[in-house]
Design an enzyme around this catalytic site. Structure first.
Site, PDB file in Angstrom:
ATOM      1  N   GLY A 104       0.835  -1.195   0.000  1.00 28.95           N
ATOM      2  CA  GLY A 104       0.000   0.000   0.000  1.00 28.95           C
ATOM      3  C   GLY A 104       0.870   1.246   0.000  1.00 28.95           C
ATOM      4  N   CYS A 106      -9.641  21.623  18.260  1.00 25.85           N
ATOM      5  CA  CYS A 106      -9.510  21.868  19.693  1.00 25.85           C
ATOM      6  C   CYS A 106      -8.949  20.651  20.425  1.00 25.85           C
ATOM      7  CB  CYS A 106     -10.853  22.274  20.264  1.00 25.85           C
ATOM      8  SG  CYS A 106     -11.445  23.770  19.485  1.00 25.85           S
TER       9      CYS A 106
END
Ligand SMILES: *Cc1c(COP(=O)(O)O)cnc(C)c1O
Length: 424
Positions: free
Chosen positions: A283, A352
């Site tokens: 991959g 955040c």
């Protein structure tokens, strides 16, 4: 085309093939994943060159879909003659939608559901890589309900240490993957007795991001030792599958051997023990180096005296999770050279979380509004992205010379909200 040829600087400006990063960002906005068709093709050609240089012509390379499952990317590999390694029913649909054939598909993964097994059996995948005896029973049941025989290889755990990130090592004892080496012979005896299974191979996959050939050689030897035992037991083995796992040079010191040399070394090693059909499932080594993530500098936030400076960009951990998840290193460069001095920044996103960083302590000469390129983001990058913080996922394009193909549109917030409903 090599990565260096495909992704290069011209007069101080980063280009992907014939197109500047600046014009891509201007036309398509940011964050933007850009893949070079030439570099993707070049990575495939490097695998094929290794096969051609080896003593063994009977090799099939299956692209691990999970590394980059974009339909545009998969369609390129289908045209190049690749097979595919999938780990879900969804990935099977992607391969078929991209023009791949089920008969070139290997189905891996430790938790295949009944529905996924039935779908893959009906589509006619060429092999199931099975990871446990309960999975053998389930597959046998699913095949018998359809009046079919399921082709199977057992993924065995060769117990070699690939010396890679703990989350990326899969071939050691005590890992959730594969059948323990010591249990493999008995598991094959069970499989061979099941009426709706057809044993065809032995599979292993020892990890990801491996930069050394030795663990692959060790795993191949363990697999071949097992094949000898199984064949003596009267269970013929038509192929061995050595998985994926070859790393790339992310630019922080560890570099793998060139792909052709790596492939040739392994194939010749296997061949010395007799002719074998050999399968691979790479991959990362096919797609990672072909990709860049373009992102815009939103804010430069100077730190306190002696503290850190932050370069806040419009891509975040939801777009590229590898730094947050694995502590992974990606090169980051300004898309346009500037006069003046570089500063040291932590490159972070707006999400955040303190884990939301893309690079730490990077020397960059940038101003607000400048474009940065996060390199080597063609694998395990867009595919791991999420909508955390209600951030629509990035757009993906493939550049071929001077032509830009949009292979994934930019998601909109409206599309995200459309999936949900308020209470009645
Ligand atoms: C992830 C995976 C691959 C691909 O690994 P790379 O490191 O990207 O080459 C191949 N086979 C299986 C079973 C996998 O899970």
């Amino acid at each position: 085309m090599t990565q260096q040829e495909a992704i290069h600087r011209r007069n101080g400006a980063l280009h992907i093939e014939g197109v500047s990063a600046a014009s891509l960002a201007e036309t398509h906005s940011t964050p933007l994943y850009v893949y070079s068709l030439g570099a993707l093709t070049g990575a495939w050609d490097a695998w094929m060159a290794g096969v051609a240089a080896s003593a063994n012509p009977n090799v099939k390379v299956h692209v691990a879909v999970k590394a980059n499952s974009n339909l545009g990317v998969l369609s390129l590999f289908a045209r190049l003659g690749a097979g595919f390694d999938i780990v879900s029913g969804g990935e099977l649909r992607r391969v078929l939608a991209a023009g791949g054939k089920a008969s070139d598909v290997v189905f891996s993964g430790v938790g295949k559901t009944d529905a996924e097994m039935s779908e893959a059996l009906q589509a006619g995948v060429k092999c199931f890589n099975v990871e446990s005896i309960p999975e053998l029973s389930r597959l046998n049941q699913a095949a018998s309900e359809l009046g079919l025989k399921a082709p199977v290889a057992l993924r065995i755990n060769p117990d070699v240490d690939a010396h890679t990130h703990a989350y990326n090592t899969t071939g050691k004892k005590g890992n959730k993957f594969g059948i323990d080496y010591g249990d493999a012979r008995a598991a094959y005896a069970v499989a061979a007795k099941m009426g709706n299974l057809q044993v065809c191979g032995v599979d292993c996959h020892i990890g990801s991001g491996i930069t050394d050939t030795a663990p692959f050689i060790a795993a191949a030897d363990r697999v071949l030792d097992l094949v000898d035992i199984l064949e003596a037991d009267g269970i013929p083995i038509a192929h061995i599958d050595l998985g994926g796992g070859l790393g790339i040079d992310y630019g922080e010191g560890d570099a793998p051997p060139p792909t052709p040399e790596f492939v040739k070394t392994i194939l010749n090693h296997v061949h010395r023990r007799g002719p074998r059909n050999v399968w691979f499932e790479p991959g990362r080594s096919l797609t990672a180096a072909a990709g860049v993530l373009l992102t815009k500098v939103e804010y430069l936030k100077p730190g306190p005296v002696g503290g850190k400076n932050f370069c806040i960009v419009d891509a975040a951990m939801n777009d590229l999770a590898r730094p947050a998840v694995y502590g992974a290193f990606h090169r980051i460069e300004a898309a346009q050279d500037r006069a003046g001095e570089a500063e040291v920044y932590d490159v972070v996103g707006p999400v955040c979380e303190s884990g939301d960083w893309l690079g730490r302590a990077r020397e960059l000469n940038v101003q607000v509004g400048d474009l940065l390129a996060v390199r080597d983001t063609g694998a395990y990058s867009f595919v791991m992205s999420s909508n955390y913080n209600t951030r629509p996922r990035a757009m993906e394009v493939i550049v071929d010379g001077d032509t830009v193909h949009v292979v994934r549109k930019r998601e909109t917030v409206q599309q995200l909200l459309a999936m949900e409903s308020v209470l009645p």
